[in-house]
Design a protein around this motif. Structure first.
Motif, PDB file in Angstrom:
ATOM      1  N   THR A 167      13.190  -9.491  29.769  1.00  0.00           N
ATOM      2  CA  THR A 167      13.498 -10.107  31.083  1.00  0.00           C
ATOM      3  C   THR A 167      14.256 -11.659  31.076  1.00  0.00           C
ATOM      4  OG1 THR A 167      11.236 -11.156  31.115  1.00  0.00           O
ATOM      5  CG2 THR A 167      11.620  -9.031  31.828  1.00  0.00           C
ATOM      6  N   GLN A 186      14.172 -12.386  38.222  1.00  0.00           N
ATOM      7  CA  GLN A 186      14.478 -12.553  37.107  1.00  0.00           C
ATOM      8  C   GLN A 186      15.586 -13.463  36.572  1.00  0.00           C
ATOM      9  OE1 GLN A 186      15.243  -8.619  35.203  1.00  0.00           O
ATOM     10  NE2 GLN A 186      16.030  -9.392  33.416  1.00  0.00           N
ATOM     11  N   GLY A 222      18.968 -11.931  35.893  1.00  0.00           N
ATOM     12  CA  GLY A 222      19.398 -11.044  36.409  1.00  0.00           C
ATOM     13  C   GLY A 222      19.021 -11.081  37.918  1.00  0.00           C
ATOM     14  N   GLN A 256      16.824  -8.754  39.318  1.00  0.00           N
ATOM     15  CA  GLN A 256      15.810  -8.091  39.694  1.00  0.00           C
ATOM     16  C   GLN A 256      14.606  -9.073  40.307  1.00  0.00           C
ATOM     17  OE1 GLN A 256      14.788  -4.422  39.428  1.00  0.00           O
ATOM     18  NE2 GLN A 256      13.291  -5.391  40.662  1.00  0.00           N
ATOM     19  N   GLN A 300      20.739  -2.536  34.823  1.00  0.00           N
ATOM     20  CA  GLN A 300      20.873  -4.163  35.234  1.00  0.00           C
ATOM     21  C   GLN A 300      22.346  -4.215  35.752  1.00  0.00           C
ATOM     22  OE1 GLN A 300      19.143  -6.521  32.515  1.00  0.00           O
ATOM     23  NE2 GLN A 300      17.102  -6.570  33.505  1.00  0.00           N
ATOM     24  N   THR A 345      23.057  -2.124  38.840  1.00  0.00           N
ATOM     25  CA  THR A 345      22.273  -2.886  40.295  1.00  0.00           C
ATOM     26  C   THR A 345      23.123  -4.226  40.505  1.00  0.00           C
ATOM     27  OG1 THR A 345      20.216  -1.882  39.673  1.00  0.00           O
ATOM     28  CG2 THR A 345      20.174  -3.824  40.990  1.00  0.00           C
TER      29      THR A 345
END
Length: 594
Positions: A190, A212, A215, A217, A583, A586
């Motif tokens: 992560t 995250q 990222g 997320q 990832q 997204t």
């Protein structure tokens, strides 16, 4: 693979307040067993609970049941979400100080005395009518001063540091039940988290949102502490959630998004978080093929030989094969050779289990609603290299009865898609591999896609690299791979071939317009952000969004997203563990203009 004779529990919880709502438990075998189980638990009495276990779920354990009772304080039923004779899903709230919502799923045997086959307890979000108001500024300030937030903040600092000794010291003192190797592995995957907001708190618990660091997320965390000093952590969960509406992502024009994507990929590749290939294209006014906006390859296909990934590198695609299988079945439907409403046994006349043969329809196979179960587990591990044909899978798993009444619910089933491949073989009189090569790959122009056995040399096929829990280095996934890919997944492709597949599908080279729409239109709610169609995930809302499918297993991850409304197509493949590829897709999904 779930063994329904053993207890399956996931105690991942979220904090909310008590609301008055009553639900009537149905008078069914599952409902009666649920009520009896809850009544026994409410006593908190070891002898009473043991007596219930002996009679109704002999595979259970009294100590585990008492632990659940002591942690929760018992449950108040809030809502019945699903109900059949042998299956029940109930939304409940803990009576204990944390006041957390949970979803309890109970399955019972199909025949008297209807013993409990399995119970699952997992994190749940309340429906809107039960959702509490947001915390005020004063409540948030009070939560930050409390022991639960203090423990969360200390954990976050230690976790984000990436320092094994520091994190180990924290866990030993504050969360001794958590394994350090698992935490370090999670940190590697992560990159750490940033706190974005607090949502709810009690004297012993806190819930909030984190994002995250490396990222987009988001995750919802819930931490519960012991009421007594030194307030050790009793339970702690982090569950990935869709990006909350209060944190919108600005949409970008093509030039900006390409620049942002290139920057992300270069950073992720340098940090060894991404290895693979990416392709972003736009289909304008029916243009075929789509105009490539971005393409790039990063990392190594073979780390020992220092072979770089290229756009032509063939990556294993996992469950993305399901799209090709579903197209094949719909082609045979279009040709009048298959009816989606027919039972499987009409075409596979020698199928071993008669309940599957007579009750499970082709529609249910393609939508994961047939109860046909999975292929992974101890049996697969034992026979991994012996399973060489689709019929070998039927020989191993074909005697199993449906795990639930076909059509009653959605449960992802790799074996169901294996059976869809057997269906293609029986109806077409070709092997599955020959049929797909002739009727899907060839008309789409996919020259680098296939499912050749792992024992055969395939030019340009990358090695997959996985990082098992506790490991610090990437290792080849060779010993986890099946003999060859199946109709459920496991083949290989390139980002270019996936783009050709998207062009052929939307351009109606594979199916006519009517059957193309039938293929990709969502039919079953999966409990996530979209619906499942026939071998495709449909994430569209009001016609806007993507259809496609992802794939993932140790050492492999891929994703294809087709935006019929805007014309964008995203293809990402990686030879690292999930979610390396997803990832990236997204990242693009959140920024592309709708």
């Amino acid at each position: 693979m779930v063994n329904m004779r053993k207890l399956t529990r996931t105690l991942i919880l979220t904090v909310l307040f008590v609301f008055a709502l009553h639900a009537q438990i149905p008078d069914t075998p599952a409902g009666r067993q649920f009520s009896a189980w809850r009544k026994a638990q409410d006593t908190g009495d070891r002898a009473v609970i043991q007596q219930f276990i002996d009679k109704n779920m002999p595979w259970g354990g009294v100590d585990q049941e008492l632990a659940v009772r002591n942690q929760s304080g018992g449950y108040d039923v809030k809502k019945v979400e699903e109900s059949t004779g042998t299956h029940l899903v109930v939304l409940v709230q803990e009576r204990g100080p944390a006041k957390q919502f949970q979803r309890i799923t109970m399955n019972v045997a199909a025949a008297e005395p209807y013993q409990i086959a399995g119970i699952r307890i997992q994190l749940a979000q309340p429906p809107p009518e039960l959702a509490p108001p947001k915390m005020t500024a004063a409540e948030t300030e009070a939560a930050r001063a409390g022991a639960p937030f203090h423990q969360f903040s200390a954990w976050l600092d230690a976790f984000n540091s990436g320092d094994r000794a520091r994190l180990g010291q924290f866990l030993e003192a504050n969360y001794p039940s958590m394994k350090l190797d698992a935490q370090m592995n999670f940190r590697e995957r992560t990159g750490g988290f940033e706190l974005r907001s607090l949502e709810q708190a009690t004297a012993v618990s806190v819930t909030g949102l984190v994002q995250q660091r490396e990222g987009d997320q988001f995750a919802r965390f819930t931490l519960v502490v012991d009421p007594a000093e030194p307030h050790q952590i009793q339970r702690f969960s982090l569950l990935a959630v869709p990006r909350p509406a209060e944190f919108p992502m600005p949409r970008m024009n093509e030039a900006d998004i390409v620049a942002a994507l290139r920057d992300k990929l270069e950073k992720d590749a340098a940090a060894d978080r991404f290895s693979g290939a990416v392709l972003l294209a736009l289909r304008e006014n029916g243009e075929k093929p789509g105009k490539v906006l971005f393409s790039g390859a990063y990392g190594l296909a073979d780390r020992d030989k220092k072979v770089a990934n290229k756009l032509e590198t063939r990556f294993r695609i996992g469950s993305m094969n399901k799209m090709f299988t579903a197209v094949s079945v719909l082609q045979l439907v279009q040709a009048g050779k298959i009816k989606l409403t027919d039972p499987l046994g009409k075409y596979i006349t020698d199928y071993p289990n008669q309940d599957v043969a007579t009750k499970v329809t082709i529609h249910q196979l393609l939508t994961h609603t047939g109860g046909t179960g999975d292929i992974f587990g101890p049996e697969f591990t034992t026979h991994r290299l012996e399973l060489r044909t689709l019929n070998d899978y039927v020989a191993l798993y074909g005697k199993r009865a449906p795990a639930f009444e076909p059509g009653s619910r959605w449960v992802y089933s790799n074996y169901g898609m294996v059976l869809a491949g057997v269906l293609v073989e029986r109806v077409s009189k070709q092997s599955y591999y020959d049929y797909v090569a002739e009727h899907v790959y060839k008309p789409a122009g996919m020259t680098l896609t296939g499912s050749e056995p792992e024992s055969e040399a395939v030019a340009g096929r990358s090695i997959g690299y996985m990082r098992p829990q506790g490991a610090t280095a990437w290792t080849p996934n060779t010993d986890t791979l099946p003999y060859r890919g199946t109709s459920a997944g496991g083949g290989y492709s390139t980002v270019g071939d996936l783009m050709k597949f998207a062009d052929a599908l939307i351009g109606h080279k594979l199916l006519n317009p009517e059957n193309t729409e039938l293929l990709i239109t969502g039919k079953v709610d999966t409990g996530g952000a979209g619906k499942y169609a026939y071998g495709f995930e449909d994430g569209r809302k009001d016609g806007v969004g993507a259809v496609g499918h992802g794939g993932g297993a140790p050492g492999m991850n891929g994703d294809l997203r087709i935006y019929a409304h805007s014309g964008y197509v995203i293809a990402v493949l990686s030879n690292l563990d999930p979610p390396a590829a997803q990832q990236v897709s997204t990242f693009l999904d959140l920024r592309l203009l709708k």
